[in-house]
Design an enzyme around this catalytic site. Sequence first.
Site: not given
Length: 518
Positions: A287, A321
């Site tokens: 990720e 993020c």
Amino acid sequence: MAPTPYKNEPLTDFTTPANRKAMQKALAVVAKELGKEFPLVIGAEEITTTDKLYSYNPSHPSAIIGIFSKATPELAVRAIETAAKKFEEWKFVAPAKRAEYLFKAAKLMRKRKHEFSAALTYEVGKSWAEADADTAEAIDFLEYYGREMLRYAQKQPIVKVAGEKNELVYIPLGVGVVVPPWNFALAILAGMTAAAVVAGNTVVLKPSSDSPFLGVKFFNLMREAGLPAGVINFVPGSGAAVGDVLVSNPLTRFVSFTGSKEVGIHINELAAKVQPGQKWLKRVVAEMGGKDGIVIDDQCDLDGAVSATVASAFGFQGQKCSAASRAIVVEKVYDAFVAKVAEKTKALAVGDPADPANYMGPVVNKGSMEKILQYIETGVKEGGRCVAGGTRAEGDGFFIAPTVIADVKPTDTIALEEIFGPVLAIIKVKNFDEGLDVANNTEFGLTGGVWTNNAKKAEKAKRTFHVGNFYINRKITGAFVGVHPFGGFNMSGTDSKAGGRDYLLLFMQAKLISEKIK
Ligand code: NAP
Ligand code: MG
């Protein structure tokens, strides 16, 4: 006994005096824990090495949070071998028993919730609310993945045929290398580790060099919950020196990584190379970064859009993020939007987040601060107009004033590269459709959102806005476990959907057993 149905851990209301007091107390308690030395742990053995890793408080960089023994490459190999040996037992422990360790840990963490939050405030500079959300999410991951394991351990639906008894069971993969980031220093580390372990794998956990204290706190919590030694091996060390050794070891079966695009790509390449003696292709769950945008239509609640954008851009200093780093605004409302966002941003209080009056704390370290300031300079050099912030903020820590740069062109550096700090670029577009094109013009695809009251436009955006987590008329951060499974497309990663029903599958493989019956 079946566990109660899953529900999210409630967030703490810090306007309540009792809650404020509890958090103040936790900050005082944890302050006394700071500055200590911590060994690395392989199996049951605590090991001290000469090469140390120091964790500092980014609000007061001279204050040491903890001192950690760095793993050597030899110790990294030993950690993998120890995990491999332990796997031969752990894989046969019943799923329900494995889940119990997670439930126990969740219970213990819930009891000492503010203590973990205080550690987050000190080690990575989270405000009370941000730290509390991080801790709540960690509890959620433990509760959710525990229940998920019980679900996967149930009889799986397959088609029946006469004369055979068929069953499909999920079994673990083997030894995993778990490499989390520092920005959800507790939640992501706990979620990645707990998922791998509850699925029956053993792991080597290498915490981020910016947040090993949260790493050791979680590791100790799992020990307290009774998890057998060797299921998690705690191995701090530099990503570059120790990471490659862990990833490339032939006994490593999978790598679970969350972090930057650059490191994710590197790990993916390294893991793909089959080493002598290696019996499998390694699985990589990666990720990675984001360059998340919000498209603001002229047909929308503009004040709502302004508030959501500011919250998404500057919560935890933009170091999520999922953070909004681009507002893509239709020209009709552009000037009004820029003025309102600038005004709201200038009002945000920046300083040591141990003081609840501060909304924004420091960025995580000096290198990060310098890189962010460099991006601000580049943004202005390429024609951007700084309408808020643009400089460091007061204090000895790594404080940056929340920064808004307007008139950014869609192909400017700060419109395309992940900054990972409190910097919002505002881009003007002719209309909503052009806004969607700009929103999709990066190599990332993590989160994004639109603000519009026009149902047709929203429908179009649902189909064409290419991100893993897409939001309409709300902020684009703050995904809840189970409610908003999380993960991105393209260079944002492998779309693992952490906190969702598909996540545990990434750490298991299915075995089909077919038996002839009379
Ligand atoms: P990072 O610099 O990529 O580091 C992540 C982890 O990788 C750290 O533990 C780091 O260790 C380690 N590492 C570095 N080099 C390695 C190597 N060669 N082999 C193995 N491990 C290595 O990222 P970060 O600064 O911690 O986190 C910020 C990034 O994470 C941002 O890009 C953000 O968007 C992303 N992120 C993504 C998600 C998501 O769900 N998609 C969630 C959170 C954050 P050291 O600390 O020792 O270098
Ligand atoms: Mg630090």
